[in-house]
Scaffold this active site. Structure first.
Site, PDB file in Angstrom:
ATOM      1  CB  CYS A 193      -0.889  -0.018   1.236  1.00  0.00           C
ATOM      2  SG  CYS A 193      -1.926   1.422   1.329  1.00  0.00           S
TER       3      CYS A 193
ATOM      4  CG  HIS B 119      -1.902  -1.288  -9.656  1.00  0.00           C
ATOM      5  ND1 HIS B 119      -2.770  -0.472  -8.982  1.00  0.00           N
ATOM      6  CD2 HIS B 119      -0.987  -1.699  -8.752  1.00  0.00           C
ATOM      7  CE1 HIS B 119      -2.392  -0.372  -7.714  1.00  0.00           C
ATOM      8  NE2 HIS B 119      -1.318  -1.123  -7.542  1.00  0.00           N
TER       9      HIS B 119
ATOM     10  CD  GLU C   2      -7.402   1.457  -2.636  1.00  0.00           C
ATOM     11  OE1 GLU C   2      -7.294   0.537  -1.815  1.00  0.00           O
ATOM     12  OE2 GLU C   2      -7.131   2.635  -2.376  1.00  0.00           O
TER      13      GLU C   2
ATOM     14  CB  CYS D 158      -4.608   4.218  -5.418  1.00  0.00           C
ATOM     15  SG  CYS D 158      -3.866   2.598  -5.509  1.00  0.00           S
TER      16      CYS D 158
ATOM     17  N   GLY E  97      -1.188   2.635  -7.102  1.00  0.00           N
ATOM     18  CA  GLY E  97      -1.856   2.916  -8.379  1.00  0.00           C
ATOM     19  C   GLY E  97      -1.231   4.100  -9.094  1.00  0.00           C
TER      20      GLY E  97
END
Ligand code: ZDR
Length: 279
Positions: free
Chosen positions: A73, A165, A214, A223, A226
């Site tokens: 994350c 992703h 997400e 994100c 991301g």
């Protein structure tokens, strides 16, 4: 388990951080679902767990609102890093963190003696089909490939930042129907571990507007991984330069895919409140 928690946000992506250096809860998945609930719990996009590591200075685990565990994350690791320093678990301003995406290196950024953000060496992206994973692309990169959702075909680029992703370049990110389509990308049959999906409008070669659906958390304000995947996809599709500013719903991040292959992400991490769980 220590019931004290701190609540953090990075670009509006919010997390409850639990220090489990001494003792761990029995059921992370159930705890994350309860704590993240915005009506019955504290409310967050995920929980971050601080753990000891035998390979790095610390270990971070992240659980989504639905209880699933993510490998990494990006917004969370900045909050995690700031917690370690602000709460005196380390005196170092740069240290190593073991994650599901390998050992990553956050560095606190100071101006006039105050922390203004965190820069993270996010490691190298993984681009082969089986690494992301995206089925049907073993041994090759997944760049500008068709994906059909709700009867319409889009062009996707696959990138793993440790977590999967799917980057879609769109003409108008603001009005793209993410609410209606996000879950269908997440659960599309070509993603065996599901996927996070970024909808990206290129403003110019160093500025993009990105919105996200997400995996395990639905729409969030930002994100980090991301944004890194977006920067990599921009270069792979020759739409952006190696350094871009990513404008998210909840703030902005600076991402650079350096010549050594590592992705560097810089952005804010802020403490919102502290508290104690009662169940
Ligand atoms: C998107 C994310 N919040 C970040 O900042 O990188 C990561 C959360 C994990 C994500 N939902 C996943 O990979 O399941």
């Amino acid at each position: 388990m220590n019931k004290n928690f701190t609540k953090w946000q990075g670009c509006g992506n919010d997390f409850v951080l639990l220090d489990c250096m001494k003792e761990e809860p029995a059921d992370y998945a159930g705890l994350s679902r309860r704590v993240c609930d915005r009506h019955y719990g504290v409310g967050a996009d995920g929980i971050l767990v601080v753990l000891p590591s035998d390979q790095a200075d610390f270990r971070m685990r992240i659980f989504n609102t639905d209880g699933s565990e993510a490998e990494m994350c990006g917004n969370g690791i900045r909050c995690f890093a700031r917690y370690l320093y602000d709460y005196g678990l380390t005196e170092k301003t740069e240290f190593t963190v073991e994650t599901g995406a390998g050992i990553l290196v956050p560095r606190l950024v100071f101006a006039d003696g105050q922390i203004t953000g965190v820069r993270v060496d996010m490691g190298k992206p993984h681009l082969l089909g089986e690494e992301i994973p995206v089925v049907g692309h073993d041994g090759e990169k997944v760049i500008n490939q068709p994906i059909t959702v709700a009867g319409k075909t889009y062009q996707m680029t696959g990138v793993s930042m440790g977590n999967p992703h799917c980057v879609i370049f769109v003409d108008d990110a603001e009005n793209f129907p993410i609410e209606q389509l996000g879950a269908q990308f997440e659960h599309h049959e070509i993603f065996p571990r599901k996927t996070n999906t970024e909808f990206v409008e290129v403003k110019d070669r160093s500025h993009v507007r990105m919105r996200v659906w997400e995996r395990g958390a639905a729409i969030t304000l930002a994100c980090g991984t991301g944004s890194c995947a977006t920067a990599v996809a921009g270069v792979l599709n020759d739409k952006t330069d190696r350094k871009v500013e990513v404008q998210l719903d909840g703030g902005k991040l600076i991402v650079e895919w350096a010549e050594n292959g590592h992705v560097f992400m810089t952005g804010p991490a802020e403490l919102v409140f502290t508290g104690e769980l009662t169940n």
